[in-house]
Motif scaffolding. Sequence first.
Motif, PDB file in Angstrom:
ATOM      1  N   TRP A 123       0.838  -1.199   0.000  1.00 27.13           N
ATOM      2  CA  TRP A 123       0.000   0.000   0.000  1.00 27.13           C
ATOM      3  C   TRP A 123       0.869   1.244   0.000  1.00 27.13           C
ATOM      4  N   LEU A 124       0.388   2.294  -0.625  1.00 22.59           N
ATOM      5  CA  LEU A 124       0.971   3.619  -0.485  1.00 22.59           C
ATOM      6  C   LEU A 124      -0.029   4.452   0.293  1.00 22.59           C
ATOM      7  N   SER A 125       0.440   5.061   1.368  1.00 23.30           N
ATOM      8  CA  SER A 125      -0.386   5.997   2.129  1.00 23.30           C
ATOM      9  C   SER A 125       0.204   7.393   1.986  1.00 23.30           C
ATOM     10  N   VAL A 126      -0.659   8.333   1.639  1.00 25.31           N
ATOM     11  CA  VAL A 126      -0.285   9.740   1.603  1.00 25.31           C
ATOM     12  C   VAL A 126      -1.102  10.410   2.700  1.00 25.31           C
ATOM     13  N   ASN A 127      -0.409  10.912   3.704  1.00 23.85           N
ATOM     14  CA  ASN A 127      -1.044  11.574   4.842  1.00 23.85           C
ATOM     15  C   ASN A 127      -0.517  12.995   4.933  1.00 23.85           C
ATOM     16  N   ALA A 128      -1.417  13.929   5.183  1.00 25.90           N
ATOM     17  CA  ALA A 128      -0.991  15.315   5.233  1.00 25.90           C
ATOM     18  C   ALA A 128      -1.939  16.145   6.082  1.00 25.90           C
ATOM     19  N   PHE A 129      -1.450  17.311   6.458  1.00 31.80           N
ATOM     20  CA  PHE A 129      -2.309  18.361   6.996  1.00 31.80           C
ATOM     21  C   PHE A 129      -1.801  19.659   6.383  1.00 31.80           C
ATOM     22  N   SER A 130      -2.738  20.514   6.018  1.00 30.85           N
ATOM     23  CA  SER A 130      -2.332  21.764   5.369  1.00 30.85           C
ATOM     24  C   SER A 130      -3.402  22.831   5.512  1.00 30.85           C
ATOM     25  N   ARG A 131      -2.973  24.034   5.212  1.00 26.74           N
ATOM     26  CA  ARG A 131      -3.882  25.180   5.089  1.00 26.74           C
ATOM     27  C   ARG A 131      -3.219  26.142   4.100  1.00 26.74           C
ATOM     28  N   HIS A 149      -6.151  16.079  -3.037  1.00 30.31           N
ATOM     29  CA  HIS A 149      -6.643  14.692  -3.037  1.00 30.31           C
ATOM     30  C   HIS A 149      -6.358  14.018  -4.369  1.00 30.31           C
ATOM     31  N   ALA A 150      -6.554  14.736  -5.469  1.00 30.88           N
ATOM     32  CA  ALA A 150      -6.277  14.174  -6.800  1.00 30.88           C
ATOM     33  C   ALA A 150      -4.790  13.845  -6.929  1.00 30.88           C
ATOM     34  N   TYR A 151      -3.936  14.713  -6.412  1.00 32.81           N
ATOM     35  CA  TYR A 151      -2.490  14.491  -6.444  1.00 32.81           C
ATOM     36  C   TYR A 151      -2.134  13.218  -5.665  1.00 32.81           C
ATOM     37  N   ALA A 152      -2.712  13.061  -4.473  1.00 31.96           N
ATOM     38  CA  ALA A 152      -2.428  11.884  -3.640  1.00 31.96           C
ATOM     39  C   ALA A 152      -2.910  10.607  -4.321  1.00 31.96           C
ATOM     40  N   ARG A 153      -4.076  10.656  -4.934  1.00 30.25           N
ATOM     41  CA  ARG A 153      -4.572   9.472  -5.666  1.00 30.25           C
ATOM     42  C   ARG A 153      -3.673   9.156  -6.853  1.00 30.25           C
ATOM     43  N   ARG A 154      -3.218  10.194  -7.539  1.00 29.21           N
ATOM     44  CA  ARG A 154      -2.326  10.000  -8.692  1.00 29.21           C
ATOM     45  C   ARG A 154      -1.003   9.384  -8.259  1.00 29.21           C
ATOM     46  N   CYS A 155      -0.510   9.734  -7.074  1.00 26.58           N
ATOM     47  CA  CYS A 155       0.708   9.108  -6.549  1.00 26.58           C
ATOM     48  C   CYS A 155       0.560   7.583  -6.560  1.00 26.58           C
ATOM     49  N   GLY A 156      -0.554   7.092  -6.048  1.00 29.37           N
ATOM     50  CA  GLY A 156      -0.792   5.648  -6.007  1.00 29.37           C
ATOM     51  C   GLY A 156      -0.886   5.034  -7.387  1.00 29.37           C
ATOM     52  N   THR A 157      -1.575   5.704  -8.293  1.00 29.69           N
ATOM     53  CA  THR A 157      -1.721   5.201  -9.659  1.00 29.69           C
ATOM     54  C   THR A 157      -0.365   5.111 -10.352  1.00 29.69           C
ATOM     55  N   VAL A 158       0.428   6.151 -10.218  1.00 28.20           N
ATOM     56  CA  VAL A 158       1.751   6.183 -10.852  1.00 28.20           C
ATOM     57  C   VAL A 158       2.668   5.141 -10.220  1.00 28.20           C
ATOM     58  N   LEU A 159       2.640   4.996  -8.907  1.00 26.70           N
ATOM     59  CA  LEU A 159       3.485   4.014  -8.242  1.00 26.70           C
ATOM     60  C   LEU A 159       3.110   2.602  -8.657  1.00 26.70           C
ATOM     61  N   ARG A 160       1.827   2.327  -8.767  1.00 28.60           N
ATOM     62  CA  ARG A 160       1.376   1.006  -9.220  1.00 28.60           C
ATOM     63  C   ARG A 160       1.931   0.726 -10.625  1.00 28.60           C
ATOM     64  N   ARG A 161       1.875   1.714 -11.503  1.00 27.65           N
ATOM     65  CA  ARG A 161       2.417   1.560 -12.856  1.00 27.65           C
ATOM     66  C   ARG A 161       3.925   1.322 -12.832  1.00 27.65           C
ATOM     67  N   LEU A 162       4.643   2.091 -12.022  1.00 30.60           N
ATOM     68  CA  LEU A 162       6.100   1.931 -11.914  1.00 30.60           C
ATOM     69  C   LEU A 162       6.477   0.536 -11.433  1.00 30.60           C
ATOM     70  N   CYS A 163       5.621  -0.064 -10.639  1.00 27.06           N
ATOM     71  CA  CYS A 163       5.890  -1.394 -10.088  1.00 27.06           C
ATOM     72  C   CYS A 163       5.366  -2.502 -11.009  1.00 27.06           C
ATOM     73  N   GLY A 164       4.851  -2.125 -12.164  1.00 22.86           N
ATOM     74  CA  GLY A 164       4.359  -3.121 -13.115  1.00 22.86           C
ATOM     75  C   GLY A 164       3.083  -3.787 -12.680  1.00 22.86           C
ATOM     76  N   GLU A 165       2.341  -3.130 -11.798  1.00 21.02           N
ATOM     77  CA  GLU A 165       1.114  -3.713 -11.265  1.00 21.02           C
ATOM     78  C   GLU A 165      -0.142  -3.091 -11.856  1.00 21.02           C
ATOM     79  N   ASP A 166      -0.001  -2.184 -12.803  1.00 17.89           N
ATOM     80  CA  ASP A 166      -1.171  -1.521 -13.395  1.00 17.89           C
ATOM     81  C   ASP A 166      -1.834  -2.468 -14.382  1.00 17.89           C
ATOM     82  N   THR A 167      -3.101  -2.741 -14.148  1.00 17.87           N
ATOM     83  CA  THR A 167      -3.813  -3.659 -15.039  1.00 17.87           C
ATOM     84  C   THR A 167      -4.924  -2.959 -15.754  1.00 17.87           C
TER      85      THR A 167
END
Length: 167
Positions: A123-131, A149-167
């Motif tokens: 799993w990739l977890s992106v945790n943050a707090f900001s203002r 939120h879109a950026y954090a979701r994209r992190c997971g999508t890109v990482l899955r692709r980099l790991c050859g797990e994108d189906t």
Amino acid sequence: MSFTYDDVGATRETGFCPPGFHPLHVRTRVGEGEDVFRRAAEAVMTWEMHRAMGVGIDASADRAATDVDVTVTLAGMIKAPCRVVWTVEEYRRTGWAYGTLTGHPECGEEAFVVERTGDSTVWLSVNAFSRPAKWYSRAAGPATRGLQHAYARRCGTVLRRLCGEDT
């Protein structure tokens, strides 16, 4: 440059959000197995995941480590200076967090952690707090949080692709 917030390092505690900040927590399944974990961990620690997302990364080191300065460039125009505030490299958990420095459009901290659970799921977890810190971040209001939120979701999508797990 100095940090723009008081709770430096607070993203170590999942779910913590200082008063007046907006929390973010996005968890994405990357794949399964030790090889996927190792590949994902390396991509996160060496900025590869971020670069593969199309953001500019100018870091004072090739690998995330405490006190490494990083400037993230978005859309070729917005420069976001940060500093790595903590890292973790354990058998089943690897990642880091950076905090915002003077000049960043937001104020807060963001962590990127890869974890391999007992059933070998990665799993990739992106945790943050900001203002908002800049006028244009404040003016964008909820749209800014939507982009985060879109950026954090994209992190997971890109990482899955980099790991050859994108189906």
